[in-house]
Design a protein around this motif. Structure first.
Motif, short mmCIF file in Angstrom:
data_model
loop_
_atom_site.label_atom_id
_atom_site.label_comp_id
_atom_site.label_asym_id
_atom_site.label_seq_id
_atom_site.Cartn_x
_atom_site.Cartn_y
_atom_site.Cartn_z
N PHE A 17 5.29 8.76 10.13
CA PHE A 17 4.94 10.30 9.60
C PHE A 17 3.78 10.65 10.54
CE2 PHE A 17 1.48 12.34 7.16
CZ PHE A 17 2.26 13.46 6.48
N LEU A 18 2.69 10.28 10.83
CA LEU A 18 1.85 10.84 11.72
C LEU A 18 2.37 11.34 13.05
CD1 LEU A 18 -1.25 8.37 11.16
CD2 LEU A 18 -0.99 10.78 10.40
N ALA A 87 1.28 11.06 1.82
CA ALA A 87 1.63 10.04 2.45
C ALA A 87 0.47 9.02 2.97
CB ALA A 87 2.49 10.61 3.65
N ILE A 88 -0.34 9.60 3.58
CA ILE A 88 -1.29 8.58 4.02
C ILE A 88 -2.34 8.12 2.68
CG2 ILE A 88 -3.58 8.57 5.55
CD1 ILE A 88 -0.69 8.58 6.88
N PRO A 89 -2.94 8.74 2.04
CA PRO A 89 -3.54 8.24 0.75
C PRO A 89 -2.94 7.17 -0.08
CG PRO A 89 -3.86 10.69 0.95
CD PRO A 89 -2.84 10.45 1.90
N VAL A 90 -1.69 7.47 -0.41
CA VAL A 90 -0.97 6.61 -1.03
C VAL A 90 -0.93 5.17 -0.42
CG1 VAL A 90 1.20 6.19 -2.22
CG2 VAL A 90 0.20 8.28 -2.63
N SER A 91 -0.56 5.24 0.88
CA SER A 91 -0.15 4.24 1.69
C SER A 91 -1.52 3.23 1.60
CB SER A 91 -0.28 4.48 2.90
OG SER A 91 1.29 4.91 3.11
N PRO A 123 14.96 16.26 0.26
CA PRO A 123 14.38 17.32 0.85
C PRO A 123 15.56 18.52 1.47
CG PRO A 123 13.39 15.55 1.64
CD PRO A 123 14.46 14.90 0.77
N ARG A 124 16.62 17.85 1.85
CA ARG A 124 17.71 18.55 2.50
C ARG A 124 18.38 19.72 1.44
NH1 ARG A 124 20.95 14.46 5.33
NH2 ARG A 124 18.98 13.63 5.54
N SER A 225 8.76 13.20 3.62
CA SER A 225 7.69 14.19 3.91
C SER A 225 8.14 14.74 5.58
CB SER A 225 6.18 13.97 4.01
OG SER A 225 5.75 13.40 3.01
N VAL A 226 8.48 13.67 6.32
CA VAL A 226 9.15 14.20 7.77
C VAL A 226 10.11 15.23 7.65
CG1 VAL A 226 10.44 13.09 9.64
CG2 VAL A 226 8.25 11.85 8.75
N GLN A 227 11.07 14.94 6.52
CA GLN A 227 12.12 16.08 6.51
C GLN A 227 11.54 17.35 6.31
OE1 GLN A 227 15.02 14.67 7.28
NE2 GLN A 227 13.57 12.64 7.44
N PHE A 228 10.62 17.61 5.24
CA PHE A 228 9.81 18.84 5.09
C PHE A 228 9.20 19.33 6.23
CE2 PHE A 228 9.99 17.36 0.68
CZ PHE A 228 10.70 18.35 -0.04
#
Length: 289
Positions: A17-18, A87-91, A123-124, A225-228
């Motif tokens: 993701f990052l 993405a990051i906080p939930v991880s 997302p698509r 999120s990567v798709q968005f």
């Protein structure tokens, strides 16, 4: 051993993701500067959203209420923003809950994989939805979240389960529902409250809701999120602030506060969610009448 593998995969998926997020920030500096949002308020709201989320209060619902009220993100970009900011906080939450709370590995893995599939597909379709449709979906999602919190407050939902593993039909049902929740995440309907209710009704120990819902989101949110990010349908500014200050909120909740009496706070959250839902839906129905 299996939990260690899951934890390692969470770190890898966050790196995935990052990579896309940082690359997108570098390539779209002008768009980042143009994103609305108050640089002084965003650290506080990001901290608060994920501080409360650590105790099970939906970050999707609170984020929707805040961002819509202050007009920090357009309705079109709201679903992508709600996913990317988490993405990051939930991880970070998941790394704590999976190691601290016992839940059957088979149940955990099935729930995670099914939600990943739903998040990847979603997302698509969402990016093609008109703003009016997104508003209706998000408004309905806020009402559902408010009702589920209310049902919990009134003790309408049984919370006396003791199981740590699901088998047979219950496991299949849980997998299907987690797939559905992963897809709904992409429309802006958070899965935390839905997953908690599912865990309770299937007879699992209520504490198992936390590693399941956060473990599933730790994988599904970065992938969705990567798709968005690829479509550019999210707020880069909000995501950046949430990725930094949201993690601080999680760490304070986990290591300093540790326990929080959220009973009265949940009544306030119910009011905020219903007001936000009314604000989002009233214009749509008025326009149709």
């Amino acid at each position: 051993m299996t939990k260690n593998i899951i934890l390692a995969l969470i770190v890898l998926i966050d790196g995935y993701f990052l990579f896309y997020f940082v690359r997108d920030l570098v390539k779209n500096k002008a768009e980042f500067q143009a994103d609305p949002g108050n640089n002084y308020a965003l650290p506080f709201t990001s901290f608060l959203i994920f501080f409360l989320s650590t105790f099970g209060i939906s970050d999707f619902a609170i984020g929707t209420a805040i961002y819509s009220h202050f007009k920090w993100v357009s309705i079109k970009k709201l679903p992508g923003t709600l996913n990317a900011q988490c993405a990051i906080p939930v991880s970070a939450m998941t790394l704590f809950y999976i190691t601290a709370i016992s839940v059957g590995i088979k149940t955990l893995v099935v729930c995670i994989i099914c939600q990943i599939i739903g998040a990847y597909i979603g997302p698509r379709f969402v990016v093609k939805l008109p703003e009016k449709t997104i508003k209706i979906f998000v408004g309905i999602g806020l009402i559902i979240a408010a009702f589920l919190i209310f049902a919990g407050q009134m003790k309408w939902i049984p919370t006396n389960g003791t199981a740590t593993e699901l088998y047979g039909g219950k496991l299949i049902l849980a997998g299907f529902l987690m797939f559905l929740y992963g897809a709904l995440n992409n429309i802006g309907i958070g899965s935390f409250s839905l997953t908690m209710v599912t865990v309770y009704l299937l007879g699992l120990n209520p504490a198992a809701a936390f590693p399941i819902m956060m473990g599933a989101c730790a994988f599904s949110l970065p992938i969705g999120s990567v798709q968005f990010i690829k479509y550019g349908d999210y707020s880069r500014r909000i995501t950046l602030f949430a990725s930094v200050f949201g993690v601080l909120g999680v760490l304070v909740a986990v290591f300093i506060v540790k326990a929080l009496n959220v009973y009265m706070l949940k009544w306030l959250v119910i009011f905020v969610l219903l007001y936000s839902a009314y604000s989002m839906l009233a214009g749509q129905f008025k326009h149709q009448s």
